[in-house]
Design an enzyme around this catalytic site. Structure first.
Site, PDB file in Angstrom:
ATOM      1  N   ALA A 137       7.268 -27.345 -38.789  1.00 53.83           N
ATOM      2  CA  ALA A 137       6.455 -28.160 -37.891  1.00 53.83           C
ATOM      3  C   ALA A 137       6.198 -29.512 -38.524  1.00 53.83           C
ATOM      4  CB  ALA A 137       5.126 -27.465 -37.604  1.00 53.83           C
ATOM      5  N   MET A 138       5.565 -30.407 -37.746  1.00 51.98           N
ATOM      6  CA  MET A 138       5.322 -31.767 -38.221  1.00 51.98           C
ATOM      7  C   MET A 138       3.958 -32.256 -37.745  1.00 51.98           C
ATOM      8  SD  MET A 138       6.318 -34.341 -39.919  1.00 51.98           S
ATOM      9  CE  MET A 138       5.271 -35.772 -40.086  1.00 51.98           C
ATOM     10  N   GLU A 139       3.239 -32.868 -38.687  1.00 51.84           N
ATOM     11  CA  GLU A 139       1.828 -33.206 -38.470  1.00 51.84           C
ATOM     12  C   GLU A 139       1.586 -34.559 -37.806  1.00 51.84           C
ATOM     13  OE1 GLU A 139       3.370 -33.061 -41.522  1.00 51.84           O
ATOM     14  OE2 GLU A 139       2.616 -34.595 -42.890  1.00 51.84           O
ATOM     15  N   ASN A 140       2.510 -35.081 -36.986  1.00 48.58           N
ATOM     16  CA  ASN A 140       2.304 -36.377 -36.324  1.00 48.58           C
ATOM     17  C   ASN A 140       0.883 -36.505 -35.797  1.00 48.58           C
ATOM     18  OD1 ASN A 140       5.286 -36.590 -36.348  1.00 48.58           O
ATOM     19  ND2 ASN A 140       5.091 -34.982 -34.807  1.00 48.58           N
ATOM     20  N   HIS A 183      -1.962 -25.497 -41.329  1.00 50.09           N
ATOM     21  CA  HIS A 183      -1.389 -26.472 -42.258  1.00 50.09           C
ATOM     22  C   HIS A 183      -1.251 -27.844 -41.571  1.00 50.09           C
ATOM     23  CE1 HIS A 183       1.309 -27.670 -45.625  1.00 50.09           C
ATOM     24  NE2 HIS A 183       1.815 -28.460 -44.709  1.00 50.09           N
ATOM     25  N   GLU A 184      -0.641 -27.860 -40.405  1.00 48.36           N
ATOM     26  CA  GLU A 184      -0.413 -29.150 -39.733  1.00 48.36           C
ATOM     27  C   GLU A 184      -1.742 -29.775 -39.326  1.00 48.36           C
ATOM     28  OE1 GLU A 184       2.457 -30.039 -40.295  1.00 48.36           O
ATOM     29  OE2 GLU A 184       3.387 -28.077 -40.548  1.00 48.36           O
ATOM     30  N   HIS A 236      -3.442 -31.409 -42.235  1.00 48.39           N
ATOM     31  CA  HIS A 236      -2.834 -32.684 -42.619  1.00 48.39           C
ATOM     32  C   HIS A 236      -3.573 -33.871 -41.995  1.00 48.39           C
ATOM     33  CE1 HIS A 236       0.618 -32.187 -45.162  1.00 48.39           C
ATOM     34  NE2 HIS A 236       1.324 -31.460 -44.334  1.00 48.39           N
TER      35      HIS A 236
HETATM   36  N1  B3K Z   1       5.459 -32.835 -43.334  1.00 44.91           N
HETATM   37  C1  B3K Z   1       6.378 -31.967 -42.640  1.00 44.91           C
HETATM   38  C2  B3K Z   1       7.688 -31.830 -43.316  1.00 44.91           C
HETATM   39  C3  B3K Z   1       8.639 -32.914 -43.057  1.00 44.91           C
HETATM   40  C4  B3K Z   1       9.989 -32.588 -43.629  1.00 44.91           C
HETATM   41  C5  B3K Z   1      10.926 -33.715 -43.554  1.00 44.91           C
HETATM   42  N2  B3K Z   1      12.244 -33.331 -43.978  1.00 44.91           N
HETATM   43  C6  B3K Z   1       5.811 -30.623 -42.379  1.00 44.91           C
HETATM   44  C7  B3K Z   1       4.727 -30.190 -43.267  1.00 44.91           C
HETATM   45  O1  B3K Z   1       4.848 -30.084 -44.463  1.00 44.91           O
HETATM   46  O2  B3K Z   1       3.664 -29.961 -42.776  1.00 44.91           O
HETATM   47 ZN    ZN Z   2       2.833 -30.156 -44.927  1.00 44.14          ZN
END
Ligand code: B3K
Ligand code: ZN
Length: 850
Positions: A255-258, A290-291, A294
């Site tokens: 996943a990604m924390e945008n 986790h996200e 962030h």
């Molecule tokens: N920050 C993202 C990971 C991005 C990976 C890029 N290759 C997810 C995380 O650690 O929450």
């Molecule tokens: Zn992370």
């Protein structure tokens, strides 16, 4: 391995940005192969530097036009970006570019997945969307307009306008480009609501594709729990009016924390009792947390440069582990985390891919989203907390949030808040961030006249970035027990800072039994001479649950090594101890299930290699099989009654209690199936009303060489469920006999529902092949060849996932000359691939060079 096209970037070369960005306006006109992106960026000179060079990163973009303060300009464009003459003072940059999301299979930048548009910008994907200073220390306020006929148009921040065919979003919090996100598609939402403790009403949504709307409830609840927990434990509130989560099928990681718009691999969001296992539920809860966490550790306070990645990742993993321990069982979470750490991080640290928690150079930063940065990074935070104590940790974190909110920071900033809070000098502690490798601690003991002494010695192998390692600060938690099992010295934290150091405990009546490194207080390899009896005693009596499990683990390991390497029969002492523990209903069922798990094939290979032996994957596999049969025989009369007693009835709940009982009955069923011809597992398969029990039964059958009927039934039942079918692909390869594993994997790739563009499906087959150690390392070399063939096919499609999966080969030097030769040959083949990506090139180069 470095060349002009793939330069190595060094931490020591960091320079501040020449230009800062005040605000950014982006407009997207979405079209599958011709999306137009217009950007309007207000630049100001950075007062902290006299450098005024102007360079905007940009890759795979077609520049349509550019202007400065409204006047058209003709920049000099290269494959990496553009440059152009700019005024001395503030100015407005405008550009229009065209991109093709539909053909973007790398899943970085703006891409399409099953008809929806989605983005992934961390670490350096924004440069595939438009020209921009794509570095985390340039933070700006973004306003985004999206034009498309699709019904749902999302970006970061709060929605400020919408109408037919467009939506506009504004994010008031300055952020680096890597946190930008955009989603557009025919999506459905599960709505929710949260009121922060200062009274902000937040609209919550989980967005999914049609057909998945019944699998969102758990994620929504996990989000609310995470929001409450971060307020209660860290005093951190959410800071926008809306928080969106979107599930995407094609995604490179979890996943990604945008900011305000977290994008998830659908496997990390979607769950229903019928389709997801207990492990899936737990993982979803942890990733959602986790996200979300962030938002403060990563977004409000971000990283100055990508070398500081552990600043946000180590801390956020540490926070999500605390959350899971609070929601579920603390000892079980700790044991699972240590299993994972030893399985993935110690392996990395012990081989050619070893790097410090804060790396000092890279070619492709995506290759450093590793177990070392994440998991060892979290261990380092745990050690710091242990050393300074809980109160000082809480005060240091408050100071961190106060002092650095809105900034892009470094590990130095992080450690300074601890130094300022506690007055401690953390310069030695900082070595945990710069020295790669897992410290080895040798422990011996003395006893005389009521005084017990523990002697500790630490060593750290040389790694490329540093040959002469210095001693680190190792928080070493120890407790002492008497022979009745009573604690004569409760858990005490020793600060072990010298290469060799002794610690004494006086005034003891009898020689105690030591319980060292309690709770796994530091990520080290502990070596000590300890009798079988003392291990069995700790397994029965230790008051520290982690060490109780650890004692059983060490017993299992030495019994297995004796079988694999010494031709011994299964150790009856271990088996009897295990039986006492497994049948003890006063113990947590999940803890008992964990105790029944044997060290993995890879763990055993690592142990043999550490002892200077050459592991034979086939012998390791056979040893584990023999031990499992011996466990089934020792526990024989207990298995069915225990299974019946703990089988969960009634409606499914993913909570830790019932999930723990299912973990135990699952472990029991796998032993029962070794001896009953599959009757019990077939019965469980038939009656299961949840995926944990259905998949558990299927796995037990496959592991016993049975289950072809159920395999067919499973495929018929779940043909339309992508995530469930991933499990079907995975279990077959995972449980294939060593000589058949490559063939089974190959057969699965020939199915019409196998695809290389979906990382989940690719990993289901090839991740499982890498995990099936005896299959991957089969003496025929078929596993190596198949893996390399497919990595070479995947590289042009998706370099990031290819590079990550190359780590299957990272242990090649452990093995015999034949296997080494065969693995090397495959690595050389990959390295020689025409047009090989920077990602894969760097990984293969590092694996081969060391
Ligand atoms: N920050 C993202 C990971 C991005 C990976 C890029 N290759 C997810 C995380 O650690 O929450
Ligand atoms: Zn992370």
């Amino acid at each position: 391995m470095t060349d002009a096209a793939n330069p190595t970037i060094y931490l020591k070369d960091y320079t501040p940005p020449a230009w800062l960005v005040e605000d950014v306006h982006l407009a997207f006109r979405l079209a599958p192969t011709a999306t137009r992106v217009t950007s309007k960026v207000r630049f100001t000179p950075n007062p902290d530097t006299t450098d005024r060079r102007f360079f905007l990163e940009g890759e795979q973009l077609t520049l349509i036009r550019a202007a400065i303060d409204g006047v058209e300009v003709s920049p000099t464009v290269s494959p990496e970006g553009l440059t152009c003459d700019v005024p001395d003072g503030p100015f407005t940059w405008e550009a229009e570019v065209e991109i093709s999301p539909e053909t973007n299979t790398a899943l970085e930048g703006l891409y399409m997945s099953n008809g929806m548009y989605s983005t992934q910008c961390e670490a350096q994907g924004f440069r595939k969307i438009t020209y921009y200073p794509d570095r985390p220390d340039v933070m700006a306020v973004f306003t985004v307009r999206i034009e498309s006929d699709l019904p749902v148009l999302l970006s970061n921040g709060n929605k400020q306008a919408e109408g037919p065919g467009f939506a506009e979003w504004h994010d008031p919090w300055p952020k680096p480009a890597y946190l930008f996100a955009l989603v557009a598609g025919e999506l459905l939402n599960l709505p929710g609501q949260f009121t922060t403790r200062s009274g902000r009403d937040v609209e919550l949504n989980v967005w999914v594709r049609k057909g998945d709307e019944d699998k969102c409830d758990f994620a929504m609840e996990a989000l609310k729990k995470s929001m409450t927990w971060d307020e209660e434990v860290y005093g951190r509130e959410y800071d926008l009016d809306i928080f969106n989560i979107v599930a995407v099928d094609d995604f490179n990681m979890g996943a990604m924390e945008n900011k305000g718009l977290n994008i998830f691999n659908s496997s990390a969001v979607l769950a229903s009792p019928e389709t997801a296992t207990d492990a899936n539920f737990e993982r979803i809860e942890a990733i959602i947390a986790h996200e979300y966490f962030h938002n403060w550790t990563g977004n409000r306070i971000t990283c100055r440069d990508w070398f500081q990645l552990c600043l946000k990742e180590g801390l956020t993993v540490f926070r999500d582990a605390q959350f899971t321990a609070d929601m579920r069982s603390e000892p079980v979470k700790r044991i699972s985390d240590v299993l994972d750490l030893r399985g993935r991080q110690f392996r990395e640290d012990g081989g050619p891919l070893a790097h410090p928690v804060r790396p000092e150079s890279f070619q492709e930063i995506n290759n450093f989203y590793t177990a070392t940065v994440y998991e060892k990074g979290a261990e380092v935070i745990g050690m710091l907390k242990r050393l300074v104590g809980d109160d000082a940790y809480a005060r240091a974190l408050d100071l961190y949030f106060d002092r650095h909110d809105g900034q892009a920071c470094t590990i130095e900033d992080w450690l300074k808040v601890f130094e300022d809070t506690t007055g401690r000098d953390l310069s030695q502690f900082k070595l945990w961030y710069s020295q790669a490798g897992t410290p080895r601690v040798d422990m011996t003991e003395d006893w005389a006249d009521g005084t017990y002494t523990v002697h500790l010695k630490q060593t750290l192998r040389p790694t490329p970035e540093c040959a002469d390692k210095k001693p680190q600060v190792i928080p070493f938690a120890i407790g002492l027990l008497d022979r009745s099992g009573a604690e004569v010295v409760p858990t005490t934290l020793l600060e072990f800072t010298e290469a060799e150091q002794s610690f004494t405990f006086e005034g003891l009546a009898d020689r105690p039994v030591a319980s060292p490194l309690r709770g796994f207080s530091a990520p080290v390899i502990l070596e000590r001479e300890v009798t079988h009896e003392d291990r069995a005693f700790l397994l029965a009596h230790d008051t520290d649950p982690f060490n109780r499990w650890e004692a059983g683990r060490q017993l299992a390991k030495s019994a297995l090594l004796g079988m694999i390497d010494g031709g011994q029969s299964p150790d009856q002492g271990f088996l009897d101890g295990l039986r006492r523990l497994v049948t003890d209903d006063s113990l947590d069922p999940e803890f008992r299930a964990l105790c029944m798990g044997l060290p993995s094939e890879d763990d055993l290979a690592q142990a043999l290699s550490d002892a200077g032996r050459t592991p034979d994957p086939q012998a390791i596999w056979a040893g584990r099989q023999a031990m499992r049969l011996a466990m089934a025989d020792t526990l024989s009369g207990d298995l069915q009654p225990l299974y019946d007693r703990h089988r969960v009835t009634g409606p499914y709940s993913p909570d830790a209690g019932p999930a723990g009982r299912r973990a135990l009955t699952g472990a029991l069923l796998s032993l029962i199936t070794l001896r009953d011809g599959g009757a019990a597992a077939a019965a469980q398969y038939e009656t299961a009303d949840n995926m944990t029990e259905q998949l558990g039964a299927l796995s037990s059958l496959l592991a016993a060489g049975l289950g072809s009927l159920q395999l067919g039934l499973f495929a018929d039942q779940w043909a339309g469920e992508r995530l469930v079918m991933d499990k079907w692909f995975m279990v077959q390869v995972a449980h294939a006999r060593p000589e058949l594993a490559a063939q089974v994997a190959q057969g699965l790739t020939e199915r019409p529902d196998f695809t290389m563009t979906n990382p989940n499906r690719f990993r289901a087959v090839f991740g499982a092949l890498a995990m099936n150690q005896a299959g991957f390392h089969h003496a025929s070399g078929a596993g190596y060849r198949l893996m390399a063939d497919w990595l070479m096919k995947l590289d042009p499609v998706n370099p990031q996932t290819t590079a990550r999966m190359c780590s299957a080969f990272q242990t090649w030097r452990r093995y015999d000359a034949d296997r080494q030769g065969m693995m090397r040959e495959q690595l050389d083949r990959i390295a020689g691939l025409k047009g090989l990506s920077r990602d894969t090139g760097e990984m293969v180069g590092r694996i081969l060079d060391a």
